[in-house]
Write a protein that holds these residues in place. Structure first.
Motif, PDB file in Angstrom:
ATOM      1  N   THR A 111       3.769   8.447  -8.629  1.00 28.67           N
ATOM      2  CA  THR A 111       2.769   8.580  -7.936  1.00 28.67           C
ATOM      3  C   THR A 111       3.519  10.251  -7.917  1.00 28.67           C
ATOM      4  OG1 THR A 111       2.610   8.948  -5.070  1.00 28.67           O
ATOM      5  CG2 THR A 111       4.548   8.223  -5.691  1.00 28.67           C
ATOM      6  N   GLU A 131      13.857   8.213  -7.800  1.00 27.34           N
ATOM      7  CA  GLU A 131      13.507   6.981  -7.811  1.00 27.34           C
ATOM      8  C   GLU A 131      12.424   6.391  -8.864  1.00 27.34           C
ATOM      9  OE1 GLU A 131      11.475   5.749  -4.198  1.00 27.34           O
ATOM     10  OE2 GLU A 131      10.976   7.984  -3.631  1.00 27.34           O
ATOM     11  N   ALA A 160      13.014   3.566 -11.754  1.00 23.48           N
ATOM     12  CA  ALA A 160      12.482   2.774 -12.794  1.00 23.48           C
ATOM     13  C   ALA A 160      12.909   2.292 -14.116  1.00 23.48           C
ATOM     14  CB  ALA A 160      11.057   3.301 -12.486  1.00 23.48           C
ATOM     15  N   ARG A 194      15.378   0.367 -14.839  1.00 24.53           N
ATOM     16  CA  ARG A 194      15.553  -1.203 -14.819  1.00 24.53           C
ATOM     17  C   ARG A 194      14.479  -1.349 -16.321  1.00 24.53           C
ATOM     18  NH1 ARG A 194      14.430   0.213  -9.103  1.00 24.53           N
ATOM     19  NH2 ARG A 194      11.771   0.738  -9.077  1.00 24.53           N
ATOM     20  N   ALA A 218       5.863  -0.357 -15.306  1.00 24.75           N
ATOM     21  CA  ALA A 218       6.599   0.404 -13.958  1.00 24.75           C
ATOM     22  C   ALA A 218       5.628   0.902 -13.356  1.00 24.75           C
ATOM     23  CB  ALA A 218       8.077  -0.002 -13.913  1.00 24.75           C
ATOM     24  N   ARG A 219       5.642   0.695 -11.952  1.00 22.02           N
ATOM     25  CA  ARG A 219       4.832   1.328 -11.160  1.00 22.02           C
ATOM     26  C   ARG A 219       5.126   2.558  -9.948  1.00 22.02           C
ATOM     27  NH1 ARG A 219       1.244  -2.362 -11.807  1.00 22.02           N
ATOM     28  NH2 ARG A 219      -0.917  -1.631 -13.176  1.00 22.02           N
ATOM     29  N   VAL A 220       5.912   3.543  -9.363  1.00 22.03           N
ATOM     30  CA  VAL A 220       6.292   3.939  -8.170  1.00 22.03           C
ATOM     31  C   VAL A 220       6.013   4.839  -7.651  1.00 22.03           C
ATOM     32  CG1 VAL A 220       8.921   5.482  -8.147  1.00 22.03           C
ATOM     33  CG2 VAL A 220       8.125   3.155 -10.248  1.00 22.03           C
ATOM     34  N   THR A 221       5.468   5.053  -6.163  1.00 19.33           N
ATOM     35  CA  THR A 221       6.548   3.997  -5.387  1.00 19.33           C
ATOM     36  C   THR A 221       5.802   2.609  -5.190  1.00 19.33           C
ATOM     37  OG1 THR A 221       5.683   4.750  -3.556  1.00 19.33           O
ATOM     38  CG2 THR A 221       7.868   5.071  -4.160  1.00 19.33           C
ATOM     39  N   ARG A 222       6.789   1.424  -4.685  1.00 21.41           N
ATOM     40  CA  ARG A 222       6.011  -0.095  -5.126  1.00 21.41           C
ATOM     41  C   ARG A 222       3.760   0.215  -3.985  1.00 21.41           C
ATOM     42  NH1 ARG A 222      10.350  -5.204  -4.053  1.00 21.41           N
ATOM     43  NH2 ARG A 222      11.587  -4.550  -5.488  1.00 21.41           N
ATOM     44  N   ALA A 223       4.431   1.066  -2.803  1.00 23.59           N
ATOM     45  CA  ALA A 223       3.526   0.899  -2.023  1.00 23.59           C
ATOM     46  C   ALA A 223       2.258   1.953  -2.703  1.00 23.59           C
ATOM     47  CB  ALA A 223       3.846   1.861  -0.562  1.00 23.59           C
ATOM     48  N   GLY A 273       1.686   1.975  -6.039  1.00 24.31           N
ATOM     49  CA  GLY A 273       0.883   1.128  -6.918  1.00 24.31           C
ATOM     50  C   GLY A 273       1.318  -0.283  -6.405  1.00 24.31           C
ATOM     51  N   ALA A 274       1.455  -0.581  -5.043  1.00 27.62           N
ATOM     52  CA  ALA A 274      -0.005  -1.590  -5.215  1.00 27.62           C
ATOM     53  C   ALA A 274      -1.623  -0.627  -3.998  1.00 27.62           C
ATOM     54  CB  ALA A 274       1.161  -2.361  -2.991  1.00 27.62           C
TER      55      ALA A 274
END
Length: 277
Positions: A185, A208, A212, A215, A224-229, A231-232
């Motif tokens: 993001t 952050e 990712a 990982r 890998a989407r960053v951040t999780r929020a 990305g969601a």
């Protein structure tokens, strides 16, 4: 195998590694024992960053020039060792309306953000295929899954990076070479200066994004989407009817964030640098 064991001793090349996400990633991987090589078009800054962090290799790199990229990777392999991971991180994000974008800037965005990724992947892939192992990680953007006014050409470039990476993943399945995309993001780096994050979705820190990448190297996967929020939210919006998704984006400020709401003074130094002004 632990995270440190899976990364220790790997030769990792990072383009655009002198600052921002690239540098944060280099630092994170070095702490885990990786052997780091960073390249950047900014020769002065890449030397300062490389010296300050005592990376194994650092030098000027023009990702749009085949000779520069080839020579850089040749030098890394001679000085450090066979490349295990290439992180195509170099990219630029000028903002503004398309009609105000000069052809020079359009070509510069496409040359760095798309051609540079394709070129680096092609050169590194040939070496990795010969050894039957390797990992290419391309830094895309959540902008590659959506559309944001003020970033038309940038959005196009990141859509291209996602399509390119996904295609390589299938094209070279079973070869021992992995392919991944990272979709950050808005991140608190110079690239995002002067731009406010969407309502309810704070900007990410470069560390952050680096985490990712760590990982992904430890356990490869396609995206890998960053951040999780964030990305969601991106995934959710793409499941909505077009009109509903667009309306939700506007309600979060996406229609103005990279246009009328940009703090031009805070962003001036970055825009001048990437535009070559």
């Amino acid at each position: 195998m632990s995270k440190i064991e899976s990364i220790r001793g790997k030769v990792v090349v990072i383009t655009g590694g002198a600052r921002g996400i690239g540098l944060a990633t280099a630092v994170a991987l070095e702490k885990l024992g990786a052997l780091i090589a960073i390249g950047d078009i900014d020769e002065k800054t890449v030397k300062e960053s490389g010296t300050d962090h005592d990376f194994e290799y650092y030098a000027r790199l023009d990702v749009t020039d085949i000779q520069s990229f080839t020579t850089f990777l040749d030098d890394v392999e001679r000085e450090v060792g066979p490349i295990d991971v290439l992180i195509n991180n170099a990219g630029i994000m000028p903002t503004g309306r398309l009609v105000d974008e000069t052809d020079q800037i359009t070509r510069r965005i496409l040359d760095i953000n798309i051609y540079g990724v394709i070129l680096g992947s092609k050169i590194a892939l040939a070496r990795m295929l010969a050894r039957g192992k390797g990992h290419i990680i391309n830094i895309a953007s959540l902008a590659g899954e959506t559309h944001i006014p003020g970033l038309a050409t940038y959005n196009a470039s990141k859509h291209a990076v996602l399509g390119f990476t996904d295609t390589l993943r299938e094209e070279y399945r079973g070869t021992g070479v992995a392919f991944s995309s990272v979709l950050p993001t808005l991140t608190n780096t110079e690239l995002g200066s002067g731009v406010a994050a969407p309502k309810g979705l704070p900007a990410a820190e470069p560390e952050e994004i680096a985490a990712a990448v760590v990982r992904l190297i430890t356990k490869p996967r396609p995206k890998a989407r960053v951040t999780r929020a964030a990305g969601a939210m991106s995934v959710f919006v793409n499941l909505l009817p077009q009109s509903a998704g667009d309306a939700l984006g506007r309600s979060m400020g996406s229609g103005r964030a990279f246009l009328d709401d940009v703090d031009a003074e805070k962003r001036r130094a970055y825009e001048e640098r990437v535009r070559g002004d």
